[in-house]
Scaffold this motif. Structure first.
Motif, mmCIF file in Angstrom:
data_model
loop_
_atom_site.group_PDB
_atom_site.id
_atom_site.type_symbol
_atom_site.label_atom_id
_atom_site.label_comp_id
_atom_site.label_asym_id
_atom_site.label_seq_id
_atom_site.Cartn_x
_atom_site.Cartn_y
_atom_site.Cartn_z
ATOM 1 N N GLY A 1 0.812 -1.214 0.000
ATOM 2 C CA GLY A 1 0.000 0.000 0.000
ATOM 3 C C GLY A 1 0.842 1.259 0.000
ATOM 4 N N GLU A 2 1.916 1.249 0.770
ATOM 5 C CA GLU A 2 2.806 2.411 0.816
ATOM 6 C C GLU A 2 3.483 2.636 -0.532
ATOM 7 O OE1 GLU A 2 5.318 1.367 4.073
ATOM 8 O OE2 GLU A 2 3.898 2.073 5.602
ATOM 9 N N ARG A 3 3.879 1.550 -1.185
ATOM 10 C CA ARG A 3 4.497 1.667 -2.510
ATOM 11 C C ARG A 3 3.502 2.240 -3.519
ATOM 12 N NH1 ARG A 3 8.003 1.005 0.404
ATOM 13 N NH2 ARG A 3 9.765 -0.452 0.326
ATOM 14 N N ILE B 1 -6.474 -8.005 -9.006
ATOM 15 C CA ILE B 1 -5.151 -8.616 -8.892
ATOM 16 C C ILE B 1 -5.188 -9.583 -7.719
ATOM 17 C CG2 ILE B 1 -2.685 -8.238 -8.518
ATOM 18 C CD1 ILE B 1 -3.081 -5.374 -9.538
ATOM 19 N N THR B 2 -4.955 -10.859 -7.992
ATOM 20 C CA THR B 2 -4.901 -11.839 -6.913
ATOM 21 C C THR B 2 -3.472 -12.309 -6.717
ATOM 22 O OG1 THR B 2 -5.216 -13.846 -8.248
ATOM 23 C CG2 THR B 2 -7.199 -12.632 -7.602
ATOM 24 N N SER C 1 9.523 -16.470 -3.918
ATOM 25 C CA SER C 1 8.684 -16.081 -2.789
ATOM 26 C C SER C 1 7.845 -17.230 -2.254
ATOM 27 C CB SER C 1 7.748 -14.937 -3.208
ATOM 28 O OG SER C 1 8.484 -13.811 -3.619
ATOM 29 N N GLY C 2 7.526 -17.131 -0.959
ATOM 30 C CA GLY C 2 6.587 -18.044 -0.338
ATOM 31 C C GLY C 2 5.181 -17.492 -0.408
ATOM 32 N N HIS C 3 4.341 -17.921 0.518
ATOM 33 C CA HIS C 3 2.917 -17.573 0.450
ATOM 34 C C HIS C 3 2.663 -16.077 0.591
ATOM 35 C CE1 HIS C 3 -1.360 -18.107 0.607
ATOM 36 N NE2 HIS C 3 -1.437 -17.584 1.819
ATOM 37 N N ILE C 4 3.382 -15.430 1.518
ATOM 38 C CA ILE C 4 3.157 -13.999 1.750
ATOM 39 C C ILE C 4 3.957 -13.214 0.718
ATOM 40 C CG2 ILE C 4 3.048 -12.140 3.447
ATOM 41 C CD1 ILE C 4 1.346 -14.569 4.131
ATOM 42 N N LEU C 5 3.448 -13.214 -0.497
ATOM 43 C CA LEU C 5 4.145 -12.624 -1.643
ATOM 44 C C LEU C 5 4.453 -11.149 -1.434
ATOM 45 C CD1 LEU C 5 5.145 -12.925 -4.575
ATOM 46 C CD2 LEU C 5 2.778 -12.584 -5.331
ATOM 47 N N THR C 6 3.579 -10.453 -0.725
ATOM 48 C CA THR C 6 3.721 -9.010 -0.521
ATOM 49 C C THR C 6 4.881 -8.643 0.397
ATOM 50 O OG1 THR C 6 2.059 -9.245 1.207
ATOM 51 C CG2 THR C 6 1.308 -8.437 -0.943
ATOM 52 N N LEU C 7 5.401 -9.613 1.151
ATOM 53 C CA LEU C 7 6.523 -9.351 2.055
ATOM 54 C C LEU C 7 7.741 -10.194 1.716
ATOM 55 C CD1 LEU C 7 4.701 -9.090 5.517
ATOM 56 C CD2 LEU C 7 5.453 -7.241 4.012
ATOM 57 N N GLY C 8 7.679 -10.937 0.634
ATOM 58 C CA GLY C 8 8.768 -11.809 0.252
ATOM 59 C C GLY C 8 9.899 -11.077 -0.442
ATOM 60 N N PRO C 9 10.917 -11.811 -0.882
ATOM 61 C CA PRO C 9 12.098 -11.193 -1.491
ATOM 62 C C PRO C 9 11.815 -10.500 -2.816
ATOM 63 C CG PRO C 9 12.181 -13.588 -1.685
ATOM 64 C CD PRO C 9 11.057 -13.275 -0.760
ATOM 65 N N ARG D 1 9.115 -8.602 -3.327
ATOM 66 C CA ARG D 1 8.032 -7.656 -3.032
ATOM 67 C C ARG D 1 8.121 -6.361 -3.846
ATOM 68 N NH1 ARG D 1 11.499 -8.267 1.121
ATOM 69 N NH2 ARG D 1 12.630 -6.444 1.903
ATOM 70 N N GLU D 2 9.348 -5.884 -4.102
ATOM 71 C CA GLU D 2 9.482 -4.636 -4.860
ATOM 72 C C GLU D 2 9.068 -4.845 -6.318
ATOM 73 O OE1 GLU D 2 9.882 -1.864 -3.497
ATOM 74 O OE2 GLU D 2 10.591 -2.478 -1.510
ATOM 75 N N GLU D 3 9.455 -5.988 -6.880
ATOM 76 C CA GLU D 3 9.046 -6.308 -8.253
ATOM 77 C C GLU D 3 7.543 -6.520 -8.340
ATOM 78 O OE1 GLU D 3 11.486 -7.724 -6.538
ATOM 79 O OE2 GLU D 3 13.215 -8.209 -7.789
ATOM 80 N N VAL D 4 6.982 -7.110 -7.295
ATOM 81 C CA VAL D 4 5.522 -7.298 -7.246
ATOM 82 C C VAL D 4 4.818 -5.947 -7.297
ATOM 83 C CG1 VAL D 4 3.612 -8.012 -5.741
ATOM 84 C CG2 VAL D 4 5.584 -9.525 -6.064
ATOM 85 N N ALA D 5 5.296 -4.993 -6.494
ATOM 86 C CA ALA D 5 4.687 -3.659 -6.473
ATOM 87 C C ALA D 5 4.774 -2.994 -7.843
ATOM 88 C CB ALA D 5 5.370 -2.794 -5.414
ATOM 89 N N LEU D 6 5.890 -3.174 -8.530
ATOM 90 C CA LEU D 6 6.053 -2.584 -9.862
ATOM 91 C C LEU D 6 5.076 -3.202 -10.864
ATOM 92 C CD1 LEU D 6 9.949 -2.329 -10.103
ATOM 93 C CD2 LEU D 6 8.322 -0.434 -9.847
ATOM 94 N N LYS D 7 4.843 -4.502 -10.759
ATOM 95 C CA LYS D 7 3.905 -5.164 -11.658
ATOM 96 C C LYS D 7 2.465 -4.733 -11.373
ATOM 97 C CE LYS D 7 6.505 -7.635 -14.367
ATOM 98 N NZ LYS D 7 6.528 -7.351 -15.828
ATOM 99 N N VAL D 8 2.153 -4.511 -10.107
ATOM 100 C CA VAL D 8 0.823 -4.001 -9.755
ATOM 101 C C VAL D 8 0.644 -2.605 -10.345
ATOM 102 C CG1 VAL D 8 -0.671 -3.259 -7.858
ATOM 103 C CG2 VAL D 8 0.624 -5.396 -7.661
ATOM 104 N N ASP D 9 1.648 -1.760 -10.183
ATOM 105 C CA ASP D 9 1.604 -0.406 -10.732
ATOM 106 C C ASP D 9 1.444 -0.437 -12.252
ATOM 107 O OD1 ASP D 9 2.058 2.563 -10.649
ATOM 108 O OD2 ASP D 9 3.868 2.005 -11.736
#
Length: 257
Positions: A37-39, A113-114, A228-236, A238-246
């Protein structure tokens, strides 16, 4: 011990007229979604991270809530974002992803986005939890301390609050909800991005293939995350995940203009 307030409180970051509804997972808390959310807020999007009923308090409180309560929480989040946003996107982790699919099947949101949304739970025992209902009110979370789960790193441990004991009735309700949402996936018409961790030990990674095949009116985009494991939003990743969401949000916003 009472959890740190920052970990369990919902959050709201004002931004542009595209609203992101961030929904955490079963037995988790908004802490799972706050970093994302902060990202997203820094990228300019409006962000609302909700806390589902019975979560972020005690397992005993969660035992009083069911899928119907969590669905109402998610629908209320959409209504709140609609007050200032012309576009609302559901972004959910685990059961939060299931809730986002639910919202989309009702036509309440404009994109979805799931992240590791469940269709099949990895621990087979969870599918038969109703059999132990006469004998137990809570079950302990399975030990996920293998090397795959450790890939989530210390960040997940520091920044996340969740329950170690799970209400049996809540798990039964989740199992029923999975079947219910699965039957409604064909009704989804909005753009869809499906993310799945290949090292997920909580949700069987086959889940993303099931969702993809059941959504027939649009062609979902599917991304697999290898580290990443289950908690994708806090995994290694996470920054790439935020970029893909954006990236997804930008394309969606462009197409709706």
């Amino acid at each position: 011990m009472e959890p740190q307030r920052r970990l369990v409180e919902p959050f709201n970051f004002p931004g542009n007229r595209v609203g992101c509804l961030l929904i955490h997972g079963f037995s988790g808390s908004p802490s799972e979604m706050r970093l994302l959310g902060e990202r997203l807020s820094k990228f300019g999007w409006t962000v609302l991270g909700i806390r589902l009923s019975g979560h972020g308090t005690t397992p005993e409180q969660m035992a009083k809530s069911r899928w119907e309560d969590w669905a109402k929480d998610a629908e209320a989040g959409v209504k709140e974002l609609r007050k200032s946003c012309h576009t609302v996107v559901g972004i959910g982790l685990s059961m939060g992803g299931l809730l986002a699919l639910h919202l989309a099947s009702l036509g309440l949101i404009d994109g979805i986005i799931t992240m590791n949304a469940p269709m099949v739970l990895a621990d087979r025992r969870t599918r038969y939890v109703q059999l132990i209902r006469p004998f137990a009110t809570f079950v302990n979370k399975p030990d996920l301390s293998s090397s795959a789960n450790k890939s989530e790193g210390t960040t997940a441990k520091v920044e996340r609050f969740g329950y170690e004991r799970i209400p049996v009735d809540g798990l039964i309700s989740l199992n029923r909800a999975i079947r219910k949402v699965r039957r409604k996936l064909y009704e989804i018409k909005c753009p869809v991005l499906l993310m799945q961790s290949t090292k997920d030990l909580t949700v069987n990674p086959v889940s993303v293939q099931i969702i993809m095949k059941k959504i027939q009116q649009v062609k979902p985009v599917v991304l697999h995350w290898e580290k990443s494991g289950h908690i994708l939003t806090l995994g290694p990743e996470r920054e790439e995940v935020a970029l893909k969401v954006d990236e997804f949000l930008r394309e969606l916003n462009h197409n709706r203009m």
